[in-house]
Design a protein around this motif. Structure first.
Motif, PDB file in Angstrom:
ATOM      1  N   ASP A 343      42.270  70.507  82.726  1.00 51.68           N
ATOM      2  CA  ASP A 343      43.684  70.168  81.683  1.00 51.68           C
ATOM      3  C   ASP A 343      44.850  70.508  82.096  1.00 51.68           C
ATOM      4  N   GLU A 344      44.563  71.908  83.242  1.00 51.93           N
ATOM      5  CA  GLU A 344      46.288  72.458  83.479  1.00 51.93           C
ATOM      6  C   GLU A 344      45.320  72.975  84.891  1.00 51.93           C
ATOM      7  N   PRO A 345      46.191  72.422  85.766  1.00 55.16           N
ATOM      8  CA  PRO A 345      45.898  72.420  87.399  1.00 55.16           C
ATOM      9  C   PRO A 345      46.643  73.977  87.396  1.00 55.16           C
ATOM     10  N   TYR A 346      47.646  73.569  86.914  1.00 52.15           N
ATOM     11  CA  TYR A 346      48.558  74.778  87.443  1.00 52.15           C
ATOM     12  C   TYR A 346      48.894  76.034  86.444  1.00 52.15           C
ATOM     13  N   GLY A 347      48.465  76.578  85.782  1.00 51.08           N
ATOM     14  CA  GLY A 347      48.773  78.306  84.371  1.00 51.08           C
ATOM     15  C   GLY A 347      49.636  78.505  85.084  1.00 51.08           C
ATOM     16  N   ILE A 348      50.290  78.682  86.097  1.00 51.58           N
ATOM     17  CA  ILE A 348      51.529  79.427  85.923  1.00 51.58           C
ATOM     18  C   ILE A 348      53.266  78.770  86.524  1.00 51.58           C
ATOM     19  N   ARG A 349      53.519  78.324  85.356  1.00 54.46           N
ATOM     20  CA  ARG A 349      54.779  77.643  85.642  1.00 54.46           C
ATOM     21  C   ARG A 349      55.710  77.968  86.057  1.00 54.46           C
ATOM     22  N   HIS A 350      56.258  78.992  87.022  1.00 55.18           N
ATOM     23  CA  HIS A 350      56.757  80.086  87.076  1.00 55.18           C
ATOM     24  C   HIS A 350      57.737  79.707  88.792  1.00 55.18           C
ATOM     25  N   SER A 351      58.811  80.537  89.104  1.00 56.69           N
ATOM     26  CA  SER A 351      58.961  79.781  90.632  1.00 56.69           C
ATOM     27  C   SER A 351      58.195  82.290  90.570  1.00 56.69           C
ATOM     28  N   LEU A 352      57.663  82.593  91.462  1.00 56.61           N
ATOM     29  CA  LEU A 352      57.300  83.945  91.673  1.00 56.61           C
ATOM     30  C   LEU A 352      57.381  84.055  93.086  1.00 56.61           C
ATOM     31  N   PHE A 353      58.709  82.901  93.638  1.00 54.58           N
ATOM     32  CA  PHE A 353      59.021  83.747  94.983  1.00 54.58           C
ATOM     33  C   PHE A 353      60.303  84.152  95.326  1.00 54.58           C
ATOM     34  N   PRO A 354      61.049  85.085  95.801  1.00 50.81           N
ATOM     35  CA  PRO A 354      62.697  84.488  96.243  1.00 50.81           C
ATOM     36  C   PRO A 354      63.234  83.650  97.504  1.00 50.81           C
ATOM     37  N   GLY A 355      63.823  82.700  96.707  1.00 45.89           N
ATOM     38  CA  GLY A 355      64.545  81.387  98.448  1.00 45.89           C
ATOM     39  C   GLY A 355      63.112  80.535  98.103  1.00 45.89           C
ATOM     40  N   ASP A 356      61.714  80.312  96.884  1.00 45.44           N
ATOM     41  CA  ASP A 356      60.794  78.955  97.470  1.00 45.44           C
ATOM     42  C   ASP A 356      60.685  78.568  95.786  1.00 45.44           C
ATOM     43  N   PRO A 357      61.563  77.095  95.903  1.00 47.19           N
ATOM     44  CA  PRO A 357      61.434  76.932  95.015  1.00 47.19           C
ATOM     45  C   PRO A 357      60.400  75.999  93.417  1.00 47.19           C
ATOM     46  N   ARG A 358      59.666  77.097  94.944  1.00 44.99           N
ATOM     47  CA  ARG A 358      58.868  75.852  93.541  1.00 44.99           C
ATOM     48  C   ARG A 358      57.487  76.280  92.678  1.00 44.99           C
ATOM     49  N   ASP A 359      57.678  76.356  91.764  1.00 45.47           N
ATOM     50  CA  ASP A 359      57.354  76.655  90.253  1.00 45.47           C
ATOM     51  C   ASP A 359      56.433  76.812  89.360  1.00 45.47           C
ATOM     52  N   ARG A 360      55.023  76.070  90.522  1.00 48.08           N
ATOM     53  CA  ARG A 360      53.470  75.618  90.083  1.00 48.08           C
ATOM     54  C   ARG A 360      52.489  75.909  90.604  1.00 48.08           C
ATOM     55  N   TYR A 361      51.409  76.864  90.102  1.00 48.51           N
ATOM     56  CA  TYR A 361      50.587  78.118  90.674  1.00 48.51           C
ATOM     57  C   TYR A 361      49.635  77.667  90.354  1.00 48.51           C
ATOM     58  N   ALA A 362      48.220  77.446  91.374  1.00 47.37           N
ATOM     59  CA  ALA A 362      47.109  77.593  90.251  1.00 47.37           C
ATOM     60  C   ALA A 362      46.776  79.186  90.547  1.00 47.37           C
ATOM     61  N   GLY A 363      47.000  80.284  90.773  1.00 48.90           N
ATOM     62  CA  GLY A 363      47.049  81.427  90.892  1.00 48.90           C
ATOM     63  C   GLY A 363      47.451  82.021  91.570  1.00 48.90           C
TER      64      GLY A 363
END
Length: 730
Positions: A343-363
């Motif tokens: 139901d939620e392939p990306y359970g983390i919807r936050h930016s994790l790394f400075p300078g990296d705009p991506r904000d979806r992670y599955a782990g």
């Protein structure tokens, strides 16, 4: 199989209850009302000592052949298809054993212990029945009551291949957690009274040791005094005793680090129980018999994360396992956390790394430092940060964090991206889809790997058609980084390649576990030739490098690309600046981190001090300084590309675009320093989106690519202009 009475079961028997409520959760995910065959019961041991199994049931009025049905432990794909013509009579049961054998009625996968998912696909490929489970007690089964059509419930006595018992246990309600906390997770400077509340008609049960609240947990009646680092988990409960999904908060006292803090929370038994705890030695490990310590297994256990940072806090729930190879033996272990579901392939919807705009992670991965643990601590991470954004292969972003485990300080970790399917697809902007992943030299060199259908490499002319299945830029960069690093733990190990089965990308390469590179533990000195091992392994096991190196065009492309990286990506001034910054980030934490762990490991770490850590960094700096000149000498001796000659490139830009040398971005348009004298360097003027290349100011009529000879300075201006669509928008 012995049926053991757990604490929960003993409580139920003492109360004389035939039906009780448990903290486990089971959620039906998909159900086809017309399917004659359904999942009826599952059993998951959790310690690999007993066979896991899935029981199917025929709820129709006629016999059904199971041939063509498929079972899975990943609801996004059909993991294993039934090949034999099992006939299931009306009201009949068929058990399939989940032991990874993939033969007859033994499926080709193992169930995830404690928490996971199970699915059933019809012969037409439709998902007709599935469920997820979380917190399933050991030696209990999860089965329907009544058989075939009822809801799932926990059974203290598994009934493999026969009707389920009416004596059953209701599971935790899958509804949200209606418990309110008077204070969010965070760092605390003074004691406070925590108020827990739930809607009218519901009570609250809570714990402070990381375990999930249950019927026997303390009942909330008055504010809870919080005056030390504490994790609080609370569940709403109905008057009948039905438990809701818990909520978790972490309160940290005396934590003054400037780094982000990750609070990892899980039931203590998930960590330390001798039979199912993933951090435990286990019975055989304690007895010193064999290599069957619990932490060697890839068992997954439920976990909650609280991420606390000045940039913003967030929470996530998922499953956690011990990660790594030899580094699992460290007392501080790496932790892989999976936050993905159907139901939620990306359970983390936050930016994790400075300078990296991506904000979806599955782990994510909390890495202990691998072979660099308590030495440099971040040797692998340094190499990834060094090349990140400058190579076409996949790298693992990094940021240092402090970790607490169930409220106890657990030291310095590297927060890394977990290189799993959904994360890899997301970083390339692709939708969730199946991929092929080759892990290890054996798989990479197999008949299913990147080189399986590769034709012979011509000794003359263009080699690239032979590499049609591979992303050539990613391959060149990958081999360049590994060889420049001098990583002795490669290519037989620590090698991964992947591609989407849809063909959306060609074969990609993943950099990981570079702890022994840059003259790390048992590493190669700066003047050692790293190519010998590739020449010793012809074919796919050597990445076809020796075959490719017989082609002079490939030698030119590879050596020129590596030479440009040495003047840019690996330039000592740049590399030392990055190393000093990374050391500065963790230096305030190293004394506390070393003191936390040096007493728990072997004698070589017992006397470790921050001064020793600094000395290890100096060894790393020495490699950074010496490797460029040494590698130039190695390239000439190995490939005959000429001794070092200075190249001088200065390109200004008019309009929007960038300048690349051998596919490597020149941030300031400059390239200065020694390269192999026998190689021209190819410059490319690449326009930004919405722009076109119009020409070189001093070389009318020349296209966007131009060759520069070492020893002959090159200076010009690349002109970029908006294309017609861009002008119309303006």
């Amino acid at each position: 199989m012995p049926i053991r009475l757990t604490r929960i079961l003993r409580t139920a028997l003492a109360a004389g209850a035939a039906v009780l409520f448990l903290v486990a959760l089971a959620v039906p995910r998909a159900r086809c009302a017309d399917s004659p065959v359904v999942i009826n019961e599952i059993f998951v041991d959790g310690s690999s000592n007993y066979q896991d199994w899935v029981e199917l049931y025929n709820r129709s009025d006629g016999p059904v052949s199971l041939k063509g049905y498929a079972l899975t432990d990943d609801l996004e794909e059909r993991s294993w298809t039934v090949k034999d013509d099992f006939i299931l009579a009306p009201g009949g049961f068929k058990v399939f054993y989940c032991d990874g054998q993939g033969l007859y009625d033994h499926v080709g996968f193992r169930l995830d212990s404690i928490s996971g998912e199970v699915g059933l696909f019809s012969p037409r490929g439709a998902l007709v029945d599935s469920m997820t489970y979380d917190g399933l007690p050991r030696f209990f089964s999860l089965g329907r009551w009544p058989d075939g059509d009822g809801d799932f419930a926990i059974h203290a006595s598994p009934t493999k291949g026969s009707a389920n018992s009416e004596s059953r246990t209701y599971m935790r309600d899958s509804l949200g957690a209606p418990v309110s906390f008077s204070r969010p997770s965070g760092r605390c400077t003074a004691p406070f009274d925590l108020v827990l509340s739930a809607p009218d008609g519901l009570g609250v049960r809570f714990t402070t040791d990381g375990s999930l609240p249950g019927p026997d947990s303390p009942e909330y009646g008055a504010p809870v005094r919080i005056d030390e680092t504490t994790v609080v988990r609370a569940s709403a409960v109905t008057p009948e005793g039905r438990m809701f999904t818990p909520a978790t908060r972490s309160y940290l006292f005396g934590e003054h680090t400037l780094l982000p803090v990750v609070s990892v929370v899980t039931a203590p038994d998930n960590l330390w129980d001798p039979e199912v705890g993933i951090y435990a030695e286990g019975t055989s490990g304690k007895d010193g018999v064999g290599n069957s310590q619990n932490w060697r297994h890839n068992w997954r256990r439920p976990v909650h994360l609280d991420y606390l940072s000045p940039e913003g806090d967030w929470q996530a729930d998922g499953r956690m396992r011990i990660f790594g190879g030899a580094s699992r033996g460290r007392p501080q272990k790496s932790l892989a956390v999976y936050t993905t579901s159907r139901d939620e392939p990306y359970g983390i919807r936050h930016s994790l790394f400075p300078g990296d705009p991506r904000d979806r992670y599955a782990g994510l991965l909390l890495r202990n430092g691998g072979d660099a643990w308590l030495r440099t601590q971040f040797r692998d991470a340094f190499q990834h940060v060094l090349v990140q954004g400058r190579v076409a292969c996949d790298t693992m972003p990094y940021r240092p964090v402090i970790v607490y485990l169930n409220g106890r300080y657990w030291g310095l970790y590297g927060l890394r991206e977990l290189m799993i399917r959904k994360n890899l697809l997301a970083r390339h902007g692709l939708a969730v889809q199946p991929i092929d992943m080759m892990d290890g030299g054996g798989e990479v060199g197999s008949d299913k790997g990147p080189f399986a259908d590769m034709p012979p490499v011509p000794k003359h002319g263009d080699y690239r058609p032979a590499m049609a299945a591979l992303d050539i830029d990613a391959y060149l960069d990958y081999v360049a980084v590994e060889t420049y690093s001098g990583n002795p733990d490669w290519p037989d190990g620590n090698i991964k390649a992947w591609r989407p089965r849809s063909g959306a990308l060609k074969w990609q390469w993943i950099l990981f576990d570079l702890d022994r590179g840059f003259n790390g533990k048992r590493g190669l000195p700066a003047d050692r030739d790293p190519f010998a091992i590739l020449y010793d392994r012809r074919g796919g096991n050597g990445l076809m490098f020796s075959e490719l190196a017989e082609n002079r065009m490939f030698v030119r492309d590879f050596c020129a690309r590596l030479a440009v990286h040495m003047l840019t990506t690996f330039a000592p001034k740049r590399a030392l600046g990055i190393l000093d910054r990374m050391a500065g980030d963790v230096r305030p934490e190293m004394e506390r981190h070393i003191d936390r762990w040096r007493w728990d490991w072997k004698i070589d770490r017992l006397f470790m001090t921050p001064k020793d850590w600094e000395a290890n960094l100096d060894q790393l700096r020495e490699y950074v300084r010496k490797r460029p000149q040494a590698m130039l000498d190695i390239l000439d001796k190995r490939f005959g590309v000429g001794g070092p000659v200075d190249v001088s490139v200065r390109v200004a830009r008019q309009g929007r675009g960038r300048i690349l040398a051998e596919g490597v971005v020149l941030d300031d348009g400059r390239l200065e320093g020694p390269v192999p004298g026998g190689l021209d360097i190819v410059l490319t003027a690449e326009p930004a989106p919405g722009y076109v290349f119009k020409g070189w100011a001093g070389r009318p009529g020349v296209g966007p690519q131009i060759r520069v000879k070492p020893g002959i300075p090159f200076e010009d201006t690349a002109i970029f202009e908006p294309n017609d669509d861009k002008r119309e928008e303006s």
